[in-house]
Structure formats: C-alpha cells, structure tokens
Design an enzyme around this catalytic site. Structure first.
Site, PDB file in Angstrom:
ATOM      1  N   HIS A 121       0.831  -1.227   0.112  1.00 33.90           N
ATOM      2  CA  HIS A 121      -0.127   0.052   0.004  1.00 33.90           C
ATOM      3  C   HIS A 121       0.877   1.156   0.014  1.00 33.90           C
ATOM      4  O   HIS A 121       1.897   1.411   0.620  1.00 33.90           O
ATOM      5  CB  HIS A 121      -0.940   0.063   1.355  1.00 33.90           C
ATOM      6  CG  HIS A 121      -0.208  -0.145   2.586  1.00 33.90           C
ATOM      7  ND1 HIS A 121       0.201   0.968   3.297  1.00 33.90           N
ATOM      8  CD2 HIS A 121      -0.113  -1.181   3.283  1.00 33.90           C
ATOM      9  CE1 HIS A 121       0.684   0.644   4.254  1.00 33.90           C
ATOM     10  NE2 HIS A 121       0.623  -0.572   4.381  1.00 33.90           N
ATOM     11  N   ASP A 122       0.370   2.176  -0.672  1.00 40.69           N
ATOM     12  CA  ASP A 122       1.116   3.507  -0.831  1.00 40.69           C
ATOM     13  C   ASP A 122       2.227   3.724  -1.361  1.00 40.69           C
ATOM     14  O   ASP A 122       3.055   4.649  -1.121  1.00 40.69           O
ATOM     15  CB  ASP A 122       0.829   4.329   0.541  1.00 40.69           C
ATOM     16  CG  ASP A 122      -0.275   4.462   1.336  1.00 40.69           C
ATOM     17  OD1 ASP A 122      -1.378   5.081   0.940  1.00 40.69           O
ATOM     18  OD2 ASP A 122      -0.558   3.474   2.040  1.00 40.69           O
ATOM     19  N   GLY A 139       5.209  -1.051   2.697  1.00 41.56           N
ATOM     20  CA  GLY A 139       4.157   0.018   2.409  1.00 41.56           C
ATOM     21  C   GLY A 139       5.110   1.345   2.429  1.00 41.56           C
ATOM     22  O   GLY A 139       6.343   1.670   2.994  1.00 41.56           O
TER      23      GLY A 139
END
Length: 264
Positions: A121-122, A139
C-alpha cells in the site's frame, strides 16, 4: 464489444475500453477501469478502486487492487492506479493505498515488472523502471524513474529509491538510495554509481563525470551529508551541463529523514 473470454467474470459496473482483452477465468470488480489496448491474461483478479491505463500487458495469475495488508484498514475507498505500456508478469500482487497516507498506490508508465513482485500500500513507482523477479516493496516506498531492482531485492517501509539507482540481487534496503547509486548487500551498502546504465541512456561524458564527482563527495571524502551536499551544489558551476542531475541529487538528499538516512 470487448474481447472477454466467456469464462471470465466482469462486473457490469466495470469500465473497460472496447479494445481490452480479458483471458479465461479472470475476475474484474465493479470499480475497475481499464484503458484501450490493455490485455489481461487468464486467472487474474482485479478488484478495488483500480484504474489501469492504455496498452498494458498483464500476464496470468496476477492480483491487482486487493485491500492493503494493514490492520488499520477499515474499508476506505483507496486506490491503485497503473499507467500506460507496463508489462506485469506472473504472480504479482499490487495493493490499493491506505488512509494513513494518500490512499493511493501508483505505478507509472513503461515499467517492466517481472514475476512475483509485490507493491504494498501507498508505494509510488515512477516510469521506465525494471523490477526483477521477487522484488518486494513494503508500504510507502517511493521509486524514481529508470531505477532497476535486482532479483529478490527487499525494501523496508518508507524507504526511497532515487532515479537511475540500481540494486544487486538479494539486496536488503533499510535506508534511502540516492539517485544513480548502485547497492549490494544485507543490509545494502553503496558500491558505485550506475555508470553503464547512464551511458545506455545517452548521458554525455560531462554528465557522467558529474555523477562520479557526486559519488566521491558522498562516499569517498569523509564528508558529513551537509558537507557533501555543499560540494555537490558547487558542481553547477564546474559542470553546467549536469545542472539537472545536480538538482535531482540535491532534491533527493534534502528529503532524506535523519532517522532513515542514506545507504553507506
């Protein structure tokens, strides 16, 4: 009509250009958008708020747009955005973003992503990168244009990898990798600069000489980071053709946190 195999399951609310191809047994969710000329192989799952651009080639057995592996995630409508002309080989896993950051995971344009790559994520990945098999990003990792990750490279969360950087096979990145730097080891340390890659991209002799001088300032002259940055800044006058390269390096170094630091 889109060229969708009869065994594929495509939600009626999904938005696929008429030229998109979808292989057997692939599942595509309601919030997915796929641009013209993209092909999706068999046995893929594309879900979440995922937007995929034009002329991508997505091979079989990929999972794109699943929720982040983050215990704090509570169903927020975060996104995965994939640009144009990317090659995504088998068994890759790209997660959507998380509300703890910008809520967005992004892959840019013209990237070559080999098998078993994970984008958590991200993560923010630029353009024209190469990720060899089993490269794994935790992440919030940022990767600049033209970076190359060797096979089985693993990257700690929040680490940044600068443009034109390169890692050797099985590197473990625990600190930021400045632009142009080649790294190796567990944990990874700086070995050289990616001179051959720069030559292949058309860098002039003066620009490559400036990159060599930056490497010397950062790693060979026993300077603090602040002293190295001052020396690099002086290269503007010495090698005017390399002004953009100096800006790239200084911009990256100014964004390095004291807690993370750069590879040494």
């Amino acid at each position: 009509m889109t060229r969708i195999h009869p065994t594929a399951i495509v939600d009626p609310a999904a938005s696929l250009d008429s030229t998109v191809e979808v292989g057997p047994y692939t599942v595509i969710g309601p919030h997915v958008k796929i641009g013209a000329g993209t092909t999706v192989g068999p046995h893929c799952v594309i879900e979440g708020h995922t937007t995929i651009g034009r002329d991508n080639r997505i091979f079989q057995f990929n999972s794109l747009g699943a929720i982040p592996q983050d215990k704090k995630y509570a169903g927020e409508p975060c996104e995965l955005v994939i640009g144009d002309r990317n090659t995504i080989r088998e068994f890759c896993t790209f997660n959507i973003g998380s509300p703890g950051d910008k809520g967005l995971t992004r892959l840019g344009d013209d990237n070559w992503i080999m098998a078993y790559v994970h984008l958590a994520h991200d993560c923010m990945v630029g353009n024209k990168t190469i990720f060899a098999n089993n490269s794994q990003l935790a992440g919030h990792v940022h990767v600049g244009d033209w970076a190359i990750l060797g096979g089985f490279t693993v990257v700690h969360q929040f680490v940044r990898i600068g443009a034109h950087a390169m890692t050797a096979m099985c590197s473990a990145l625990l600190a930021d990798v400045p632009p142009f730097v080649m790294t190796q080891g567990q944990p990874a340390s700086a070995r050289s600069m990616n001179f051959e890659g720069l030559r292949r991209r058309g860098f002039s002799a003066e620009r490559i000489a400036a990159v060599k001088a930056m490497h010397k300032a950062l790693y060979r002259e026993d300077r603090t980071l602040e002293q190295a940055m001052a020396r690099i800044d002086a290269l503007r006058l010495e090698k005017p053709e390399a002004g953009e390269d100096v800006d790239l390096m200084l911009g990256f170094l100014r964004g390095t946190s004291p807690q993370r630091g750069i590879v040494r």
